[in-house]
Design a protein around this motif. Structure first.
Motif, mmCIF file in Angstrom:
data_model
loop_
_atom_site.group_PDB
_atom_site.id
_atom_site.type_symbol
_atom_site.label_atom_id
_atom_site.label_comp_id
_atom_site.label_asym_id
_atom_site.label_seq_id
_atom_site.Cartn_x
_atom_site.Cartn_y
_atom_site.Cartn_z
ATOM 1 N N TYR A 74 16.786 -27.177 21.814
ATOM 2 C CA TYR A 74 17.824 -26.933 21.089
ATOM 3 C C TYR A 74 18.297 -25.323 21.024
ATOM 4 C CZ TYR A 74 21.053 -26.061 17.318
ATOM 5 O OH TYR A 74 22.281 -25.586 16.377
ATOM 6 N N ILE A 120 21.956 -29.620 22.199
ATOM 7 C CA ILE A 120 20.643 -29.995 22.387
ATOM 8 C C ILE A 120 20.753 -30.422 23.890
ATOM 9 C CG2 ILE A 120 18.872 -32.023 22.200
ATOM 10 C CD1 ILE A 120 20.238 -32.351 19.509
ATOM 11 N N VAL A 131 24.237 -31.307 17.850
ATOM 12 C CA VAL A 131 23.149 -31.611 17.301
ATOM 13 C C VAL A 131 22.978 -33.124 16.764
ATOM 14 C CG1 VAL A 131 24.007 -30.598 15.211
ATOM 15 C CG2 VAL A 131 21.524 -29.967 15.774
ATOM 16 N N VAL A 144 15.304 -27.069 15.009
ATOM 17 C CA VAL A 144 16.836 -26.619 14.524
ATOM 18 C C VAL A 144 16.726 -25.964 13.536
ATOM 19 C CG1 VAL A 144 19.139 -27.690 14.292
ATOM 20 C CG2 VAL A 144 17.458 -28.872 15.897
#
Length: 680
Positions: free
Chosen positions: A442, A449, A466, A658
């Protein structure tokens, strides 16, 4: 009732001359003895037929052969009908009596030939067309035949994973390794003549035991076992007194294998090299106990031997050899002279090889574009034929030429694990489907991603938002892409790609949509990562860590004591793992010194971790105990984040974080199911 060459049983058409059962669109080929047995049961319908009568009629009264063969034949007939028509029972077992057909057989009327005579001219034209067709058929190049269409039968169907099948010399027993959830991995045997009986445990130890073979006299087993206190051992296990003799050592982190000659005098196996650095092939004379290496005899090893098979006369050995380039190929070795010949080219990962007991043919499995694919290799010509057997892995031939294998059906997906809750939530699928997706990475700057998927038929780079939406294929290299890594500004993606003969390092530009290969003087590229200023890549050649200057493409060695994967903590410090190590280390880029990070972190693999903001997330595995844990550098403490089911994650397919979601992304297995199959 007398039946001709064709008759019906219920909805199934029986072709006696071709030995084929057809029910609707499904067909199954039988051995002649099986068809003979079916015809006899049809002739005697609706009467029951005793086992003695069947043995007398089909096997000429040979009770020694007939008892086992009859049970085997009934099982195969039932399997054939079940594959063709699972809704009905066709053969009934009558306790203490014998067998009888459950459905009334019906004679099939032969198709009537056309009785209207052809005129002479039309007859001549017809004959001419037929002659021309025959010439075209025999002389026109024919496409390769497709092998093994819907002809496999499941042998095992247990909870867990049944792996590495092997058949006893008399064809009576199937030996396999059974990995049950939360329990030790032991060896079991299953009767092939009475498959309805439960499997029997042969070993009951705390070790992981697999790749077993029977001795020729069936008094012993040879297999390898692994454990924390023993490492990896090649052993002989007596079935008479249950004693185990250690024959040799093998590398714990590598794959090992054993094979035995038909006469039972020679054992081929993968064992530890003399310098203790790798696994190589050996031959052992079981009469004298002497052994001799087949690899790295006069020079240091630049490869690792993994799987092997012996020719029926033990004059030749084929090994799968894993090279530093990342490719794994089959190599044929003359057992007497040591002369070697490479048989294949362009494969990355071989998963087992078997030698046909009667034919000059090898059968092996490879991983191609995230899928397992089987091949036949005809030795005299070198011709390859692909098998249409999904999940084909670790083949083994029975004494009659039947092909056994375990069917690996474990597609990979990408999941997210939320770390916000006090109690960790269940991992949630983010990217999944019928294809295999893995290697998540990410970028906070790109808000994307990037991952690898085989949806196009090749392992290519893809991107998504995401939440997993807006999936888009980035590369079209038609190679095998791996290990994507974002630059810190979110513009570039570094990754590896394997061609047929070599391994390459690429950078993909998100602005231009182009992938450029970097011409760098290394033979192999591990997983790349970026310096914080995006001017350098850190990469391993499977031995040491290197820094690549992206302006000049010059290469500088960073370590001398090993390095497999590194991430930048700051401008002057790398955190890294060694190829075979379980610890993390800190590398000072200014003076080249390194030191262990902590004793608290015990890795399950060199790639199974991720660094972010003074924390290390890592996979932790202790046998069947699979956990994701977090190490806090500020407190020097490890906290277990979540415990998942066995093989709930892939240890070496990457992990990413993330930040604004506080999610951990990783590659997971979907509903693992592995069974042993037989193809005849």
């Amino acid at each position: 009732m007398q039946f001709g060459k064709e008759f019906l049983i219920g909805a199934c058409h029986i072709d006696v001359s071709r030995c084929i059962i057809t029910c609707g669109q499904n067909s199954h080929a039988l051995q002649p003895k099986f068809m003979e047995l079916l015809c006899y049961l049809a002739e005697r319908y609706p009467e029951p037929v005793s086992r003695d009568e069947l043995i007398a009629h089909i096997w000429q009264g040979n009770a020694y052969v007939g008892k086992k063969a009859l049970t085997n034949a009934i099982w195969h007939l039932r399997s054939a009908f079940k594959q063709c028509d699972a809704q009905h029972e066709y053969i009934e077992t009558l306790r203490k009596t014998g067998y009888r057909l459950c459905i009334s057989p019906q004679a099939q009327e032969p198709k009537q030939a056309q009785t209207k005579p052809l005129k002479r001219s039309f007859a001549l034209i017809f004959l001419g067309i037929m002659a021309l067709s025959a010439i075209i058929f025999f002389w026109w190049p024919q496409p390769a035949a497709k092998i093994a269409q819907a002809s496999s039968t499941k042998i095992t169907d247990e909870l867990g994973r049944e792996l590495f099948p092997s058949v006893s010399p008399d064809g009576q027993w199937l030996l396999y390794s059974w990995r049950r959830l939360g329990q030790p991995t032991n060896l079991y045997k299953q009767s092939l003549l009475a498959p309805e009986q439960s499997a029997q445990a042969i070993t009951q130890s705390p070790y992981r035991e697999s790749r077993g073979v029977f001795s020729a006299d069936m008094h012993s087993l040879f297999y390898y076992r692994k454990g924390k206190d023993i490492g990896c051992q090649v052993v002989q296990h007596s079935l008479l007194n249950n004693k185990v003799q250690i024959l040799d050592q093998c590398l714990s982190k590598g794959s090992a294998d054993v094979a035995i000659s038909k006469d039972g005098h020679t054992l081929a196996y993968i064992g530890l090299s003399a310098d203790g650095t790798t696994n190589i092939a050996y031959l052992r004379d079981l009469r004298t106990g002497s052994k001799r290496p087949l690899s790295c005899i006069h020079e240091p090893c630049q490869f690792r031997d993994e799987a092997l098979a012996l020719s029926p006369d033990a004059s030749q050995v084929v090994v799968s050899r894993n090279y530093d380039s990342g490719h794994e190929e089959l190599v044929l070795i003359n057992a007497t002279s040591g002369e070697q010949q490479q048989l294949t080219s362009g494969f990355l990962d071989v998963r087992g090889v078997a030698w046909h007991p009667l034919l000059s043919r090898l059968t092996f499995s490879v991983i191609e574009q995230g899928r397992r694919q089987g091949y036949h290799l005809h030795l005299p010509s070198g011709q390859l034929q692909a098998l249409d057997l999904p999940g084909f892995s670790y083949p083994h031939y029975g004494p009659d030429g039947a092909l056994y294998y375990h069917r690996w059906r474990i597609p990979k997906s990408i999941v997210r694990l939320s770390l916000d809750a006090d109690v960790a939530s269940t991992p949630f699928p983010l990217l999944l489907g019928e294809h295999s997706v893995r290697y998540p990475a990410y970028s906070e700057q790109a808000k994307k991603i990037v991952f690898v998927s085989n949806e196009s038929g090749f392992d290519e780079l893809w991107s998504a938002d995401v939440d997993g939406s807006n999936r888009r294929q980035l590369t079209h290299l038609q190679m095998t892409a791996e290990d994507p890594s974002w630059s810190h500004d979110g513009r570039y993606i570094a990754f590896n790609a394997f061609s047929e003969h070599s391994n390459h390092l690429y950078i993909y530009d998100m602005h231009s949509g182009r992938a450029q290969q970097l011409e760098v003087s290394l033979n192999y590229f591990g997983r790349p990562t970026w310096s914080l200023d995006n001017h350098h890549l850190y990469v391993s050649d499977q031995k040491q860590l290197y820094s690549i200057d992206l302006n000049t493409l010059s290469v500088q060695a960073l370590t001398q004591d090993g390095g497999a994967y590194a991430m930048a903590m700051d401008e002057q410090t790398l955190i890294y793992a060694k190829p075979q190590g379980k610890r993390l280390y800190l590398l000072n880029l200014s003076d080249g010194t390194s030191a262990p990070l902590t004793e608290e972190v015990l890795l399950s693999g060199a790639y199974g971790w991720h660094y972010h903001n003074e924390k290390v997330y890592f996979f932790k595995v202790n046998r069947a105990d699979y956990r994701i844990s977090r190490y806090d550098m500020a407190t020097n403490k490890v906290t277990d984040v979540i415990r998942v089911q066995e093989r709930g994650f892939s240890r070496n397919l990457g992990m990413s974080f993330v930040p604004h979601k506080n999610w951990l992304l990783y590659s997971a297995y979907k509903d693992p199911q592995i069974d042993i199959m037989v193809y005849r």
